[in-house]
Each structure stands twice: as structure tokens, then as C-alpha cells.
Design an enzyme around this catalytic site. Structure first.
Site, PDB file in Angstrom:
ATOM      1  N   CYS A 242       0.809  -1.229   0.000  1.00  0.00           N
ATOM      2  CA  CYS A 242       0.000   0.000   0.000  1.00  0.00           C
ATOM      3  C   CYS A 242       0.839   1.276   0.000  1.00  0.00           C
ATOM      4  CB  CYS A 242      -0.880   0.022   1.225  1.00  0.00           C
ATOM      5  SG  CYS A 242      -1.789  -1.488   1.514  1.00  0.00           S
TER       6      CYS A 242
ATOM      7  N   ARG B 225       4.751   0.227  -5.913  1.00  0.00           N
ATOM      8  CA  ARG B 225       4.754  -0.581  -4.693  1.00  0.00           C
ATOM      9  C   ARG B 225       3.804  -1.765  -4.800  1.00  0.00           C
ATOM     10  NH1 ARG B 225       6.622   2.507  -0.134  1.00  0.00           N
ATOM     11  NH2 ARG B 225       5.329   1.275   1.233  1.00  0.00           N
TER      12      ARG B 225
ATOM     13  N   TRP C 298      -3.064  -2.694  -1.381  1.00  0.00           N
ATOM     14  CA  TRP C 298      -2.709  -4.057  -1.790  1.00  0.00           C
ATOM     15  C   TRP C 298      -3.460  -4.965  -0.825  1.00  0.00           C
ATOM     16  CZ3 TRP C 298      -0.010  -8.465  -0.054  1.00  0.00           C
ATOM     17  CH2 TRP C 298       0.513  -9.296  -1.052  1.00  0.00           C
TER      18      TRP C 298
ATOM     19  N   ASN D 131      -1.567   2.011   6.120  1.00  0.00           N
ATOM     20  CA  ASN D 131      -0.681   0.941   5.653  1.00  0.00           C
ATOM     21  C   ASN D 131      -0.321   0.089   6.854  1.00  0.00           C
ATOM     22  OD1 ASN D 131      -0.625   2.115   3.190  1.00  0.00           O
ATOM     23  ND2 ASN D 131       1.556   2.619   3.198  1.00  0.00           N
ATOM     24  N   GLY D 132      -0.193  -1.208   6.648  1.00  0.00           N
ATOM     25  CA  GLY D 132       0.190  -2.095   7.751  1.00  0.00           C
ATOM     26  C   GLY D 132      -0.972  -2.993   8.118  1.00  0.00           C
TER      27      GLY D 132
ATOM     28  N   GLU E 195      18.847 -16.047  -8.657  1.00  0.00           N
ATOM     29  CA  GLU E 195      18.311 -14.736  -9.000  1.00  0.00           C
ATOM     30  C   GLU E 195      17.781 -14.724 -10.438  1.00  0.00           C
ATOM     31  OE1 GLU E 195      17.317 -12.330  -7.527  1.00  0.00           O
ATOM     32  OE2 GLU E 195      17.372 -10.610  -8.884  1.00  0.00           O
TER      33      GLU E 195
ATOM     34  N   LYS F 203      13.984 -13.780 -11.455  1.00  0.00           N
ATOM     35  CA  LYS F 203      13.720 -12.671 -12.379  1.00  0.00           C
ATOM     36  C   LYS F 203      12.755 -13.128 -13.469  1.00  0.00           C
ATOM     37  CE  LYS F 203      14.566 -10.047 -10.799  1.00  0.00           C
ATOM     38  NZ  LYS F 203      14.913  -9.535  -9.561  1.00  0.00           N
TER      39      LYS F 203
ATOM     40  N   GLU G  16       9.060 -14.049 -11.988  1.00  0.00           N
ATOM     41  CA  GLU G  16       8.216 -12.986 -11.426  1.00  0.00           C
ATOM     42  C   GLU G  16       7.675 -12.029 -12.488  1.00  0.00           C
ATOM     43  OE1 GLU G  16      10.146 -10.304  -8.640  1.00  0.00           O
ATOM     44  OE2 GLU G  16      12.029 -10.475  -9.726  1.00  0.00           O
TER      45      GLU G  16
ATOM     46  N   HIS H 256      20.209 -36.471  -9.172  1.00  0.00           N
ATOM     47  CA  HIS H 256      19.640 -37.083  -7.969  1.00  0.00           C
ATOM     48  C   HIS H 256      18.117 -37.017  -7.977  1.00  0.00           C
ATOM     49  CE1 HIS H 256      23.563 -37.777  -6.337  1.00  0.00           C
ATOM     50  NE2 HIS H 256      23.906 -36.534  -6.658  1.00  0.00           N
TER      51      HIS H 256
ATOM     52  N   LYS I 128       6.217  -4.095  -4.277  1.00  0.00           N
ATOM     53  CA  LYS I 128       7.639  -3.755  -4.237  1.00  0.00           C
ATOM     54  C   LYS I 128       8.207  -3.919  -2.836  1.00  0.00           C
ATOM     55  CE  LYS I 128      11.507  -2.102  -5.832  1.00  0.00           C
ATOM     56  NZ  LYS I 128      12.320  -3.096  -6.562  1.00  0.00           N
TER      57      LYS I 128
HETATM   58  C1  F6R Z   1      12.414  -9.610  -6.591  1.00  0.00           C
HETATM   59  C2  F6R Z   1      12.368  -8.683  -5.472  1.00  0.00           C
HETATM   60  C3  F6R Z   1      12.051  -9.234  -4.135  1.00  0.00           C
HETATM   61  C4  F6R Z   1      12.792  -8.452  -3.046  1.00  0.00           C
HETATM   62  C5  F6R Z   1      12.329  -8.927  -1.657  1.00  0.00           C
HETATM   63  C6  F6R Z   1      13.061  -8.199  -0.555  1.00  0.00           C
HETATM   64  O1  F6R Z   1      12.764  -8.967  -7.777  1.00  0.00           O
HETATM   65  O2  F6R Z   1      12.558  -7.502  -5.627  1.00  0.00           O
HETATM   66  O3  F6R Z   1      12.320 -10.597  -4.057  1.00  0.00           O
HETATM   67  O4  F6R Z   1      14.160  -8.637  -3.209  1.00  0.00           O
HETATM   68  O5  F6R Z   1      10.950  -8.709  -1.518  1.00  0.00           O
HETATM   69  O6  F6R Z   1      12.852  -6.824  -0.631  1.00  0.00           O
HETATM   70  P1  F6R Z   1      13.821  -5.808   0.093  1.00  0.00           P
HETATM   71  O7  F6R Z   1      15.142  -5.889  -0.568  1.00  0.00           O
HETATM   72  O8  F6R Z   1      13.162  -4.481  -0.093  1.00  0.00           O
HETATM   73  O9  F6R Z   1      13.889  -6.223   1.529  1.00  0.00           O
END
Ligand code: F6R
Length: 608
Positions: free
Chosen positions: A2, A27, A75, A101-102, A481, A485, A488, A504, A603
Site C-alpha cells: 500500500c 509498490r 494491496w 498501511n500495515g 536470482e 527474475k 516474477e 539425484h 515492491k
Molecule cells: C524480486 C524482489 C524481491 C525483493 C524482496 C526483498 O525482484 O525484488 O524478491 O528482493 O521482496 O525486498 P527488500 O530488498 O526491499 O527487503
């Protein structure tokens, strides 16, 4: 997750609120709304779905008059993303509107209590209790009503409040959720993150947990939870508006991939002086450093993947046992962590709920804590003993790119610095590694330039139903990673697999339908990896390899190749991820996905 904005001033509030919400879109959200004071009333407009809907209903805010208001992108957590559940929530008598938010953890009890008192609930949200509590406790003083309300709340919350009896006044409350005040000239603002403010002002006040503020166009007054006025320092935000805009790129993600050489330079350059690494945020004395007998790196998602890379590099250079733990697991695991443990917490946003909880758990056990964070003044940065900032600038695309690579750059610096101070990296190796780290921005640019064929490869493979990323050692860490990428942003299933593990069990899945992306940059294990490539090819899979540019042997083994510039083996992960970020980006693009705002994702994951 949010987003919150608040504005009070002399220009029409609704367009300002909508522009602010637009900047917070990244976000992640699924409904939105605004509430504005006008002639002794509160006007509210809400929509489900994206902000375009709210812009349409309000003619970009033009048909909502008034100069003071609050806005929100939601959200969904408690209740579906409907108009009724969207914020702001309004009290039964229409006097108060609230954005939040929260999570209010005790909302069920409060809801039952308020219903008994005759309050009518319209939504399924936890937030609605807040607006009814304000109504319950209000006897003419907004400040008192806010204090009494907040005293009843458990959980995490950033709140924005307007009351029709207090024209021009906004209330902002912060407890374990981000909220920043923006100081303007004859106008003031609040927002859940600075990107919503930088178009208006770069002078901000960071609220601490338990503090709240009253904002009018002329004045901001901050109080502690007991209502005592506080003198808060003004801070200057270094980010600028261009950094939060697409700058001609089709997506923020592509812009941020391309920005990596610059972000790495900004992160590395100030920390290398006359060939020496200088880490001002690192506060362990030599004696304390010698006393560290284990290092635990904890984080979530991509930040955890950066930590997984760091684990190999740190263990190699410091010769101390290092483990990388998911923050969501560590926090509930009764970990063996004590005053001889250095805990490194990594977070781009600094607001990830599980990461904050893991950090608190480790601190409670006496660990020395060091945070690697991008957002200045964020919760993780404030909680840790020391902070090393990644100077990546604002990261808007949900899928992190420059956040991840700058985190690794800090881990590289830290590993070399600690290894040297511990006497385990001798002078010649130290000088070579420092030089290698300083060359990373240029290596990263070369990785971008070398892989103009990433889009064509993505076009060739974008309809694969599932992919495997395989690698060994640091290549395996990068696979994690690369796989995240892809999945997602393109919604294609993929798995990161330690290449030696395939036989295995998982090799049963390999057939001619599969694309196997084989990371073959780690030279000491190149031959081993090639054996794995042969195994999957023997079962019909196509292989897209990633190898260093001088490694010609790879062309005989793989169907297609992405190239990575030459680099010290320990420093390869940064240039190595670049072609894989580009590949994921273009696959998502060929599949018509919403790249900057992938479905179901936020985000900054501020709830557990
Ligand atoms: C993937 C991505 C997430 C963040 C994770 C942690 O592309 O961005 O997996 O890495 O949610 O977020 P932060 O770094 O903000 O703690």
C-alpha cells in the site's frame, strides 16, 4: 505494498494526491482512493483496479474540489480489492476519513467492541476500526482523539487522517510502517515513501515509530506518543525527479538494468580511497572483528540471493563460516546466534517485515548487526548497529535489478575489507580485488553491450513452458536470482538447480521441451558443468549457456550463448546477472506481461 499520500496547501489537493499515488504505483496495489475536505465535508472517491479508473471518475482530480486531503493505493490483505474495501475509510457520521498501511492485529476484538457500541462496518478491512475509534474518542480535540485511538491499536500502521471540523489539517501517525513528512513552502505533505514527495520538495522529516504529526499549510508539529511536542531535524533527500521517471525507456525495469553501471559507480567509488577500501558505516574494532566466529546473512527474495552470493565470497576471503538464511525462516528458527555472530541484513527498501523481524531476533540474541540498505532512514537502517547504503537511487520496477547488483557490490567490498583486516587476504590479492571491484561499473556496461542478442534469444524461447537454470558454486547463486527474475515478470515456471544435483532426481523432468540455461562462468568448475550440459542435451533439452567471453569451448557444447566479460572469479556474479536480467525482461515483453507491475506482487513487502 500500500501507498499513502497526504497534502495540505493552497492548490487543489486531488490532482496532487493522484500524482503522488501514481509515483507509488510501483509498490503494488489493486484499488485506490482519495478523500478531500471541502466546505465542511469530506468528499471521497474510490475505485478497484488501477489509478486510471480513479483518474477517469475524477477527471484527473479536477472535479474533486478542496485543498487538503489524503490518498491511498491498497494491496489487499483483509478483504478483496473492491471499492468498499478500498481506502480512505469514512466514519459513520462522515466526519473522519482514514488511510492506513500495515496491519491492525487486534482488529477483530476492536471491531466486536465497536459493533456493540452501535458502529456500522461497511468493509472487511482491519483499517475501518481506526476511523470508528476516532469517532468514538473525538470530543473536539483531534490530537486527543488520535492519541486515544492509537493507544488501542496493536500491529503496524502508518495512518493519514482528515477531519471535516479541522479544515486544512492533516494528521500523520507512524508505528512500524514507513511514513515521511515533506516540507514545502505554504504547503506540506506526507507519503509512505520519498518518491511521492520529490516532485514537490526534497526537504523531509523522518518520523520515528510512536510519533505523530499535525500538518497545516504553514506548519508541521511532531509529537511523541504522550503528546509532547518534539523538535525534529530536517533532512535533504538526494534522489531527484528524473531518477523516479522512465527517461525514455519503455519500462522502469529496462531503465534500471541500464542504470547499473552508474549505480555501481555511486556505490563503490566513494568507498575506495587511494587503493584502500574505506567503510565508514562499519563499526567493529579489530578486537571485535577477531572475536567474530560466524557470519549470518539474512534477507528475503533477491536480497537473499545477493546474500547467497556474498556467502561464497565472504567465506572464501574471511575464512569464517558464513551462512545465508531466509529471514522468514530465521525469525522462527531458534537460531544459534550470539555476541560472536556478525549478522548482515540486506534489504533494498529497508521495510520488509520478515527482514525486520529477523534483525530484531538476532539483536535480541546479542549479535553484532550490519545492514545493507538502499532507502535512507528506513526501519532496517535505523535498527542495525551499522549501515552501509547502496547508492542505487530509487528502484521503481517491482523486479529488482540495480538493487541486487549494488547489494553484491557492498558484499564484495565488505568481504575484501574484512578479509584484509583479519590478515587473511594478502596485500597483492587485496590490491587486485580492489582494482577488480573498481572496474565493476565498466564490466557491467560491457555485459550490457555484449548481449544485444538477448532480445532475439528471448523471442526464440519465450513460449517455453518451463526452464531450468543450472550452475555450480557462484554460478549456482546467480541461477537463483536469474530464475526468480524470469518467473516474477514473465510468469513462466523456472527452477534454479545446483548442476551436480540434477541426477539425484530432477533429471527425470528433462526432455526436448525443456530449455536449460547453463551458467558456466565459474572457471574452476567449467568441466564439471559441461558434463551436466552433456547430460541434459543427451535427453533432448536445448541449452542456452552463459560463459565468459574468452571461453570459446562453450560454443561447441551449447545451442546458444550469452556472454559475460572477463573478471576475477569472485566478482563475476555482477556482470553475469546482466544478460539474464535482459533475457527475463525480453521474454516478459514478448509474452505481453505488465513488466513493471507483475501480478500479485508488491515492491515493498511490509506484511508477513
Ligand atoms: C524480486 C524482489 C524481491 C525483493 C524482496 C526483498 O525482484 O525484488 O524478491 O528482493 O521482496 O525486498 P527488500 O530488498 O526491499 O527487503
Amino acid at each position: 505494498m500500500c501507498g499513502i499520500v497526504g497534502f495540505t496547501g493552497t492548490q487543489q489537493a486531488a490532482p496532487v494526491l493522484l500524482t503522488g499515488l501514481k509515483r507509488l504505483e510501483y509498490r503494488g496495489y489493486d484499488s485506490a482512493g482519495i478523500a478531500v475536505q471541502h466546505e465542511g465535508k469530506i468528499l471521497t472517491e474510490k475505485c478497484s483496479g488501477y489509478l486510471e479508473n480513479l483518474n477517469r471518475i475524477t477527471d484527473n482530480g479536477k472535479n474533486v474540489p478542496g485543498f487538503c486531503g489524503i490518498g491511498h493505493t491498497r494491496w489487499a490483505t483483509h478483504g478483496a480489492p473492491t471499492v468498499t474495501n478500498a481506502h480512505p475509510h469514512v466514519s459513520n457520521d462522515g466526519h473522519f476519513a482514514v488511510v492506513h498501511n500495515g496491519i491492525i492485529e487486534n482488529y477483530a476484538l476492536l471491531r466486536a467492541e465497536l459493533m456493540e457500541k452501535g458502529f456500522v462496518f461497511h468493509s472487511e478491512t482491519d483499517t475501518e476500526v481506526v476511523v470508528h475509534l476516532l469517532d468514538l474518542y473525538y470530543t473536539g480535540s483531534l490530537k486527543q482523539a488520535v492519541m486515544k485511538t492509537v493507544a488501542r491499536l496493536e500491529g503496524s500502521y502508518a495512518l493519514g487522517v482528515v477531519c471535516d471540523e479541522h479544515p486544512g489539517e492533516l494528521i500523520a501517525v507512524k508505528s512500524a510502517s514507513p511514513l515521511i513528512l515533506g516540507v514545502g513552502a505554504g504547503e506540506n505533505f506526507f507519503a509512505s515513501d520519498v518518491t511521492a514527495l520529490i516532485g514537490h520538495t526534497r526537504t523531509v522529516i523522518y518520523l520515528e515509530d510512536g510519533e505523530f504529526a499535525s500538518l497545516t499549510p504553514e506548519k508541521i508539529t511532531v509529537y511523541d506518543c504522550g503528546g509532547r511536542e518534539l523538535q525534529k531535524p530536517l533532512s535533504r533527500v538526494m534522489w531527484n525527479t528524473e531518477a523516479a521517471e522512465k527517461g525514455g525507456y519503455e519500462h522502469f525495469m529496462l531503465k534500471e538494468i541500464m542504470e547499473q553501471p552508474r549505480a555501481l559507480k555511486a556505490t563503490i567509488e566513494p568507498r575506495v580511497k587511494n587503493g584502500e577500501i574505506v567503510l565508514e558505516g562499519f563499526q567493529l574494532s579489530d578486537e571485535e572483528l577477531q572475536g567474530i566466529n560466524q557470519i549470518v546473512i539474512t534477507a528475503c527474495g533477491s536480497a537473499y540471493h545477493a546474500g547467497y552470493v556474498g556467502r561464497y565470497i565472504m567465506e572464501e576471503l574471511c575464512r569464517i563460516p558464513v551462512r545465508a538464511e531466509l529471514a522468514s525462516e530465521l525469525r522462527y528458527s531458534n537460531p544459534i546466534i550470539n555476541e560472536h555472530t556478525l549478522v548482515i541484513v540486506i534489504s533494498q527498501s529497508g521495510e520488509t517485515a520478515d527482514t525486520i523481524a529477523a534483525l530484531k531476533e538476532c539483536k535480541a540474541r546479542g549479535a553484532r548487526t550490519l545492514a545493507i540498505v538502499n532507502v535512507v532512514g528506513s526501519t532496517v537502517a535505523k535498527l542495525a548497529d551499522s549501515v552501509l547504503y547502496t547508492w542505487a537511487g530509487p528502484e521503481i520496477a517491482v523486479a529488482t535489478t540495480k538493487g541486487y547488483t549494488t547489494q553484491i557490490a557492498i558484499l564484495d567490498l565488505l568481504a575484501v575489507y574484512m578479509g584484509h583486516r583479519l590478515g587473511r587476504v594478502e596485500e597483492g590479492r587485496y590490491a587486485a580485488l580492489v582494482e577488480g571491484i573498481c572496474a565493476l561499473p565498466e564490466r557491467c556496461q560491457r555485459a550490457i553491450d555484449l548481449n544485444t542478442q538477448a532480445a532475439a534469444l528471448a523471442e526464440a524461447f519465450h513460449d517455453k513452458p518451463s526452464l531450468f537454470y543450472i550452475g555450480r558454486n557462484l554460478d549456482y547463486a546467480v541461477c537463483m536470482e536469474a530464475s526468480l527474475k524470469l518467473k516474477e515478470i514473465s510468469y513462466i515456471h523456472s527452477e534454479a538447480y545446483a548442476a551436480g544435483e540434477l541426477k539425484h532426481g530432477t533429471i527425470a523432468l528433462i526432455d526436448e521441451e525443456q530449455l536449460v540455461v547453463a551458467l558456466a562462468c565459474h572457471r574452476p568448475l567449467f568441466e564439471k558443468l559441461i558434463s551436466n550440459v552433456k547430460e541434459v542435451k543427451a535427453r533432448g533439452a536445448q541449452v542456452l549457456a552463459v560463459a565468459q567471453e574468452s571461453e570459446r569451448r562453450i560454443f561447441a557444447e551449447a545451442d546458444q550463448v550469452l556472454l559475460v566479460p572477463e573478471c576475477d572469479a569472485l566478482l563475476l556474479p555482477i556482470p553475469e546477472i546482466i544478460p539474464l536480467q535482459l533475457f527475463a525482461y525480453y521474454v516478459a515483453k514478448f509474452n505481453g506481461c505488465d513488466i513493471d507491475k507483475p501480478k500479485n506482487l508488491a515492491k515493498s513487502v511490509t506484511v508477513e
